[in-house]
Design a protein around this motif. Structure first.
Motif, mmCIF file in Angstrom:
data_model
loop_
_atom_site.group_PDB
_atom_site.id
_atom_site.type_symbol
_atom_site.label_atom_id
_atom_site.label_comp_id
_atom_site.label_asym_id
_atom_site.label_seq_id
_atom_site.Cartn_x
_atom_site.Cartn_y
_atom_site.Cartn_z
ATOM 1 N N LEU A 213 0.800 -1.224 0.000
ATOM 2 C CA LEU A 213 0.000 0.000 0.000
ATOM 3 C C LEU A 213 0.830 1.270 0.000
ATOM 4 C CD1 LEU A 213 -2.693 -1.024 2.652
ATOM 5 C CD2 LEU A 213 -2.987 -0.921 0.168
ATOM 6 N N VAL A 214 2.153 1.136 0.154
ATOM 7 C CA VAL A 214 2.980 2.323 0.335
ATOM 8 C C VAL A 214 2.858 3.303 -0.844
ATOM 9 C CG1 VAL A 214 5.057 1.311 -0.709
ATOM 10 C CG2 VAL A 214 5.269 3.109 1.045
ATOM 11 N N ASP A 215 2.638 2.801 -2.032
ATOM 12 C CA ASP A 215 2.470 3.680 -3.196
ATOM 13 C C ASP A 215 0.998 3.951 -3.481
ATOM 14 O OD1 ASP A 215 5.218 3.920 -3.703
ATOM 15 O OD2 ASP A 215 5.224 2.001 -4.792
ATOM 16 N N ALA A 216 0.179 2.921 -3.362
ATOM 17 C CA ALA A 216 -1.234 3.067 -3.710
ATOM 18 C C ALA A 216 -2.016 3.841 -2.646
ATOM 19 C CB ALA A 216 -1.868 1.687 -3.913
ATOM 20 N N LYS A 222 0.824 3.962 6.292
ATOM 21 C CA LYS A 222 1.308 4.561 7.535
ATOM 22 C C LYS A 222 0.562 3.996 8.737
ATOM 23 C CE LYS A 222 1.876 8.991 9.890
ATOM 24 N NZ LYS A 222 1.658 10.460 9.809
ATOM 25 N N ALA A 223 -0.759 3.822 8.566
ATOM 26 C CA ALA A 223 -1.555 3.264 9.663
ATOM 27 C C ALA A 223 -1.113 1.838 9.992
ATOM 28 C CB ALA A 223 -3.039 3.292 9.293
ATOM 29 N N GLU A 224 -0.780 1.057 8.965
ATOM 30 C CA GLU A 224 -0.324 -0.312 9.203
ATOM 31 C C GLU A 224 1.030 -0.324 9.903
ATOM 32 O OE1 GLU A 224 -1.945 -3.043 8.882
ATOM 33 O OE2 GLU A 224 -3.696 -2.096 7.971
ATOM 34 N N LEU A 225 1.926 0.605 9.528
ATOM 35 C CA LEU A 225 3.224 0.682 10.188
ATOM 36 C C LEU A 225 3.065 1.067 11.655
ATOM 37 C CD1 LEU A 225 5.334 2.451 7.398
ATOM 38 C CD2 LEU A 225 5.476 0.064 8.135
ATOM 39 N N GLU A 226 2.150 1.975 11.935
ATOM 40 C CA GLU A 226 1.882 2.334 13.333
ATOM 41 C C GLU A 226 1.296 1.147 14.090
ATOM 42 O OE1 GLU A 226 -0.675 5.670 12.964
ATOM 43 O OE2 GLU A 226 0.948 7.114 12.612
ATOM 44 N N SER A 227 0.475 0.368 13.378
ATOM 45 C CA SER A 227 -0.089 -0.833 14.008
ATOM 46 C C SER A 227 1.004 -1.848 14.334
ATOM 47 C CB SER A 227 -1.137 -1.463 13.091
ATOM 48 O OG SER A 227 -1.652 -2.649 13.659
ATOM 49 N N ILE A 228 2.020 -1.936 13.461
ATOM 50 C CA ILE A 228 3.150 -2.834 13.721
ATOM 51 C C ILE A 228 3.881 -2.403 14.979
ATOM 52 C CG2 ILE A 228 5.420 -3.556 12.868
ATOM 53 C CD1 ILE A 228 4.258 -3.473 10.048
ATOM 54 N N GLN A 229 4.082 -1.099 15.133
ATOM 55 C CA GLN A 229 4.729 -0.600 16.339
ATOM 56 C C GLN A 229 3.921 -0.945 17.589
ATOM 57 O OE1 GLN A 229 5.102 3.591 15.451
ATOM 58 N NE2 GLN A 229 7.222 3.351 14.746
ATOM 59 N N ALA A 230 2.608 -0.757 17.510
ATOM 60 C CA ALA A 230 1.752 -1.069 18.660
ATOM 61 C C ALA A 230 1.783 -2.553 18.982
ATOM 62 C CB ALA A 230 0.314 -0.621 18.373
ATOM 63 N N ASP A 263 -8.007 -10.598 8.516
ATOM 64 C CA ASP A 263 -8.414 -9.718 7.418
ATOM 65 C C ASP A 263 -7.188 -9.121 6.723
ATOM 66 O OD1 ASP A 263 -10.548 -8.186 5.959
ATOM 67 O OD2 ASP A 263 -9.478 -6.493 6.870
ATOM 68 N N ASP A 264 -6.174 -8.729 7.500
ATOM 69 C CA ASP A 264 -4.950 -8.201 6.896
ATOM 70 C C ASP A 264 -4.274 -9.239 6.017
ATOM 71 O OD1 ASP A 264 -5.312 -5.796 8.164
ATOM 72 O OD2 ASP A 264 -3.983 -6.257 9.851
ATOM 73 N N ALA A 265 -4.446 -10.519 6.377
ATOM 74 C CA ALA A 265 -3.858 -11.591 5.581
ATOM 75 C C ALA A 265 -4.758 -12.012 4.429
ATOM 76 C CB ALA A 265 -3.576 -12.802 6.475
ATOM 77 N N GLY A 266 -5.892 -11.325 4.260
ATOM 78 C CA GLY A 266 -6.801 -11.647 3.172
ATOM 79 C C GLY A 266 -7.673 -12.857 3.454
ATOM 80 N N ILE A 267 -7.902 -13.139 4.711
ATOM 81 C CA ILE A 267 -8.707 -14.306 5.101
ATOM 82 C C ILE A 267 -10.004 -13.817 5.731
ATOM 83 C CG2 ILE A 267 -8.783 -16.397 6.503
ATOM 84 C CD1 ILE A 267 -5.725 -16.418 6.437
ATOM 85 N N GLU A 268 -11.104 -14.316 5.218
ATOM 86 C CA GLU A 268 -12.423 -13.945 5.750
ATOM 87 C C GLU A 268 -12.708 -14.735 7.030
ATOM 88 O OE1 GLU A 268 -17.148 -14.106 4.420
ATOM 89 O OE2 GLU A 268 -15.569 -14.613 2.983
ATOM 90 N N THR A 269 -13.289 -14.066 8.016
ATOM 91 C CA THR A 269 -13.545 -14.698 9.314
ATOM 92 C C THR A 269 -15.041 -14.746 9.609
ATOM 93 O OG1 THR A 269 -11.461 -13.807 10.144
ATOM 94 C CG2 THR A 269 -13.020 -14.642 11.776
ATOM 95 N N THR A 270 -15.491 -15.910 10.050
ATOM 96 C CA THR A 270 -16.873 -16.070 10.502
ATOM 97 C C THR A 270 -16.849 -16.607 11.924
ATOM 98 O OG1 THR A 270 -17.631 -16.576 8.258
ATOM 99 C CG2 THR A 270 -19.084 -17.200 10.087
ATOM 100 N N VAL A 271 -17.551 -15.935 12.810
ATOM 101 C CA VAL A 271 -17.602 -16.361 14.213
ATOM 102 C C VAL A 271 -19.006 -16.821 14.536
ATOM 103 C CG1 VAL A 271 -17.277 -15.694 16.615
ATOM 104 C CG2 VAL A 271 -15.784 -14.743 14.841
ATOM 105 N N ALA A 272 -19.133 -18.075 14.951
ATOM 106 C CA ALA A 272 -20.417 -18.638 15.355
ATOM 107 C C ALA A 272 -20.439 -18.773 16.868
ATOM 108 C CB ALA A 272 -20.627 -20.001 14.700
ATOM 109 N N GLY A 273 -21.335 -18.050 17.523
ATOM 110 C CA GLY A 273 -21.392 -18.066 18.981
ATOM 111 C C GLY A 273 -20.691 -16.851 19.565
ATOM 112 N N THR A 274 -20.824 -16.695 20.859
ATOM 113 C CA THR A 274 -20.221 -15.566 21.562
ATOM 114 C C THR A 274 -19.470 -16.070 22.791
ATOM 115 O OG1 THR A 274 -22.147 -15.184 22.983
ATOM 116 C CG2 THR A 274 -22.139 -14.098 20.818
ATOM 117 N N VAL A 275 -18.750 -15.139 23.414
ATOM 118 C CA VAL A 275 -18.028 -15.484 24.636
ATOM 119 C C VAL A 275 -18.985 -15.986 25.702
ATOM 120 C CG1 VAL A 275 -16.603 -14.556 26.503
ATOM 121 C CG2 VAL A 275 -16.183 -13.851 24.143
#
Length: 362
Positions: A213-216, A222-230, A263-275
């Protein structure tokens, strides 16, 4: 999910062993020794009934009192037990000219102090020596009680048993300490593996996304780089807490953060049920299982989607990736150990396509 052999996480945990249990005789032996002093009434009576002069009797009484003090101090100060024992022998011998053969009344005190306070292996030789005292009756000494062994041997047997049981308890406690230390090292290794493995996987995915995304889309990059730092800061904090034994899994937090990693890895997530559908007793364990399962999906599965199922008896994570292959790595082994420790079972099976990890807990 465990498709390739993962590098081992060799962690050396410096666990300070707790203090060994103190034999009650080491701490309170002087109290019991003080109670037993009542039996010194026999040499006292012998002094009173002797024909010695008053001055000699006073000296004999002084020796008996000093004997009693040395006996009590022998239990209270084990570092000087040899000195106290020697003093007791000298004081006992000093009264022989006054009380004669009645001096054998001191033998049980000498035997018990030897059995309970002398260091190994000296205590065995000392007890053996005092155990041979009744054999003096074979010499035909006037006034020597022929059945003295009925008095001295049961007393020494009791002392020996107390000593043996105390040493066995100490050895057992040392073994328990070693096992606890090994278990703690394994716990730290598992936890650090889970924390580092997940965090590095998340940072790797975010770094790849930022590079694309650095060019596009520079703002998103920048947000992803900040997320890496966090993520790096959070991983460091978690490692510190893990080594200190303070970190516990949080299922609600994992359910909030892991879908973003997928999601960042391009994988869709489905969660069935709750905590709320899960057993509160096992939520910390389920958080660890979920984290390791998702980390393996991102690293190995090459999946397009993941389904996370939560229920009152456990959790299931199913992906549509490449399926199971290879030897289980440290992550899955650690997961099995955690689940087994809680009395549950972990099953890894092939999906259509992909892999399904299911954990069932009581």
């Amino acid at each position: 999910m465990g498709r390739t052999t993962e590098p081992g996480a060799h962690v050396s945990a410096a666990v300070a062993p707790a203090g060994l249990p103190t034999n009650p005789w080491e701490k309170w032996g002087w109290v019991f020794a003080s109670i037993w002093l009542v039996f010194l009434v026999y040499p006292v009576i012998a002094v009173v009934e002797s024909d010695a002069s008053t001055g000699v009797k006073v000296l004999a009484f002084a020796c008996i009192v000093a004997f009693a003090v040395a006996n009590v101090m022998g239990y209270a100060s084990h570092r000087r037990v040899w000195l106290h024992l020697a003093a007791m022998v000298v004081l006992a011998v000093a009264t022989i000219p006054v009380i004669g053969i009645s001096a054998i009344s001191y033998t049980p005190y000498l035997a018990m102090l030897s059995a309970l306070a002398l260091p190994a292996p000296a205590w065995k030789w000392a007890v053996g020596f005092w155990a041979a005292t009744p054999l003096l009756s074979l010499l035909g000494i006037d006034g020597f009680p022929p059945y003295f062994f009925l008095t001295i041997w049961p007393v020494m047997l009791g002392g020996v048993m107390l000593r043996i049981f105390g040493e066995r308890e100490r050895v057992a406690h040392e073994a328990q300490q070693q096992l606890a230390m090994v278990a703690e090292r394994e716990r730290v290794a598992r936890d650090v593996h889970d924390v580092i493995g997940h965090s590095l996987t998340a940072m790797s995915v975010k770094a790849e996304l930022a590079a694309r995304l650095v060019d596009a889309d520079p703002a998103r990059a920048k947000a992803e780089l900040e997320s890496i730092q966090a993520t790096a800061r959070q991983a460091l904090a978690e490692v510190r807490a893990t080594v200190g034994g303070l970190r516990a899994g949080n299922l609600e937090a994992e359910l909030a953060t892991l879908p973003r990693v997928l999601d960042d890895a391009g994988i869709e997530t489905t969660v069935a049920g709750t905590v709320a559908d899960t057993d509160p007793r096992h939520r910390a364990l389920l958080a660890w299982v979920l984290r390791e399962s998702v980390t393996n999906v991102v690293r190995h599965a090459r999946a397009q989607s993941v389904v996370i199922e939560l229920g009152p008896h456990g959790i299931a994570v199913t992906d549509d990736g490449a399926g199971c292959a290879g030897v289980e790595g440290n992550g899955l082994r650690g997961m099995r150990e955690r689940v087994a420790g809680a009395g549950g079972t972990l099953e890894i099976s092939a999906a259509t396509p992909g892999t399904r990890i299911q954990v069932a807990l009581p």
